[in-house]
Scaffold this motif. Structure first.
Motif, PDB file in Angstrom:
ATOM      1  N   LEU A  88       0.839  -1.201   0.000  1.00  9.66           N
ATOM      2  CA  LEU A  88       0.000   0.000   0.000  1.00  9.66           C
ATOM      3  C   LEU A  88       0.866   1.239   0.000  1.00  9.66           C
ATOM      4  O   LEU A  88       1.855   1.317   0.734  1.00  9.66           O
ATOM      5  CB  LEU A  88      -0.913   0.021   1.223  1.00  9.66           C
ATOM      6  CG  LEU A  88      -2.079  -0.960   1.216  1.00  9.66           C
ATOM      7  CD1 LEU A  88      -2.827  -0.888   2.529  1.00  9.66           C
ATOM      8  CD2 LEU A  88      -3.008  -0.688   0.068  1.00  9.66           C
ATOM      9  N   ARG A  89       0.479   2.208  -0.818  1.00  6.12           N
ATOM     10  CA  ARG A  89       1.155   3.495  -0.866  1.00  6.12           C
ATOM     11  C   ARG A  89       0.173   4.544  -0.371  1.00  6.12           C
ATOM     12  O   ARG A  89      -0.976   4.551  -0.783  1.00  6.12           O
ATOM     13  CB  ARG A  89       1.577   3.799  -2.305  1.00  6.12           C
ATOM     14  CG  ARG A  89       2.084   5.207  -2.458  1.00  6.12           C
ATOM     15  CD  ARG A  89       3.213   5.382  -3.395  1.00  6.12           C
ATOM     16  NE  ARG A  89       4.327   4.506  -3.113  1.00  6.12           N
ATOM     17  CZ  ARG A  89       5.214   4.153  -4.023  1.00  6.12           C
ATOM     18  NH1 ARG A  89       5.096   4.583  -5.254  1.00  6.12           N
ATOM     19  NH2 ARG A  89       6.226   3.384  -3.710  1.00  6.12           N
ATOM     20  N   PRO A  90       0.606   5.433   0.512  1.00  8.85           N
ATOM     21  CA  PRO A  90      -0.307   6.472   1.018  1.00  8.85           C
ATOM     22  C   PRO A  90      -0.843   7.344  -0.118  1.00  8.85           C
ATOM     23  O   PRO A  90      -0.119   7.698  -1.041  1.00  8.85           O
ATOM     24  CB  PRO A  90       0.573   7.306   1.951  1.00  8.85           C
ATOM     25  CG  PRO A  90       1.732   6.445   2.268  1.00  8.85           C
ATOM     26  CD  PRO A  90       1.927   5.515   1.115  1.00  8.85           C
ATOM     27  N   GLY A  96      -5.426   4.600   0.640  1.00  8.79           N
ATOM     28  CA  GLY A  96      -4.210   3.876   0.264  1.00  8.79           C
ATOM     29  C   GLY A  96      -4.366   3.289  -1.120  1.00  8.79           C
ATOM     30  O   GLY A  96      -5.394   2.703  -1.431  1.00  8.79           O
ATOM     31  N   HIS A  97      -3.380   3.468  -1.966  1.00  5.43           N
ATOM     32  CA  HIS A  97      -3.390   2.872  -3.296  1.00  5.43           C
ATOM     33  C   HIS A  97      -2.552   1.609  -3.286  1.00  5.43           C
ATOM     34  O   HIS A  97      -1.486   1.565  -2.678  1.00  5.43           O
ATOM     35  CB  HIS A  97      -2.837   3.844  -4.344  1.00  5.43           C
ATOM     36  CG  HIS A  97      -3.753   4.975  -4.642  1.00  5.43           C
ATOM     37  ND1 HIS A  97      -3.332   6.150  -5.209  1.00  5.43           N
ATOM     38  CD2 HIS A  97      -5.094   5.139  -4.441  1.00  5.43           C
ATOM     39  CE1 HIS A  97      -4.349   6.966  -5.365  1.00  5.43           C
ATOM     40  NE2 HIS A  97      -5.428   6.379  -4.889  1.00  5.43           N
ATOM     41  N   ARG A  98      -3.045   0.604  -3.988  1.00  5.69           N
ATOM     42  CA  ARG A  98      -2.344  -0.677  -4.020  1.00  5.69           C
ATOM     43  C   ARG A  98      -1.204  -0.623  -5.041  1.00  5.69           C
ATOM     44  O   ARG A  98      -1.375  -0.195  -6.165  1.00  5.69           O
ATOM     45  CB  ARG A  98      -3.305  -1.783  -4.399  1.00  5.69           C
ATOM     46  CG  ARG A  98      -2.630  -3.146  -4.453  1.00  5.69           C
ATOM     47  CD  ARG A  98      -3.609  -4.236  -4.624  1.00  5.69           C
ATOM     48  NE  ARG A  98      -4.180  -4.519  -3.310  1.00  5.69           N
ATOM     49  CZ  ARG A  98      -5.154  -5.376  -3.107  1.00  5.69           C
ATOM     50  NH1 ARG A  98      -5.692  -6.017  -4.098  1.00  5.69           N
ATOM     51  NH2 ARG A  98      -5.598  -5.605  -1.890  1.00  5.69           N
ATOM     52  N   ILE A  99      -0.027  -1.074  -4.630  1.00  5.90           N
ATOM     53  CA  ILE A  99       1.148  -1.201  -5.500  1.00  5.90           C
ATOM     54  C   ILE A  99       1.406  -2.690  -5.676  1.00  5.90           C
ATOM     55  O   ILE A  99       1.495  -3.426  -4.699  1.00  5.90           O
ATOM     56  CB  ILE A  99       2.390  -0.525  -4.873  1.00  5.90           C
ATOM     57  CG1 ILE A  99       2.131   0.941  -4.571  1.00  5.90           C
ATOM     58  CG2 ILE A  99       3.608  -0.710  -5.752  1.00  5.90           C
ATOM     59  CD1 ILE A  99       1.886   1.792  -5.781  1.00  5.90           C
TER      60      ILE A  99
END
Length: 130
Positions: A88-90, A96-99
């Motif tokens: 997860l990226r803030p 949170g955006h999924r990486i």
């Protein structure tokens, strides 16, 4: 006599690795090693090491034959998807955006050319040059 070498869980995306694998598919082993040595992509170093491993596997199977006289070529090379690490990226407003961190598995099969195959290739190259 063919030899196989596999490389699992390489931490680069399969798409990037397929670009490098496409460069050397069907080429002779010595030409492929030269191409990989001077290729700028990050996957080329790993593929070069994998190709050297396949070469040593072939040498173990054929102790009585010299590598220079065997006319080795890359019979098959394919890249499959490996496991994907999800992080997860803030993101703004507390979201949170999924990486997706992708990985791949590479398999190389090398084989020696027979005299008939060498003649067929020379005929094809003569027709192409006309």
């Amino acid at each position: 006599m063919e030899a196989v070498a596999k490389l699992n869980n390489v931490p680069t995306s399969p798409r990037k690795m397929r670009l490098v694998a496409g460069l050397i598919r069907g080429k002779s082993v010595s030409r492929a090693l030269n191409l990989l040595k001077f290729e700028a992509n990050s996957g080329s170093e790993r593929l070069e090491k994998l190709l050297l491993s396949a070469l040593s596997n072939w040498q173990l199977k054929n102790e009585d034959t010299r590598i220079e006289e065997a006319n080795l070529y890359i019979k098959e090379i394919f890249v499959n998807e490996g496991k994907m690490l999800k992080r997860l990226r803030p993101a703004p407003q507390g979201r949170g955006h999924r990486i997706r961190k992708r990985s791949n598995h590479v398999t190389v099969i090398i084989d020696s050319l027979t005299e008939e195959q060498i003649e067929q290739q020379s005929k094809k190259s003569k027709k192409a040059s006309k």
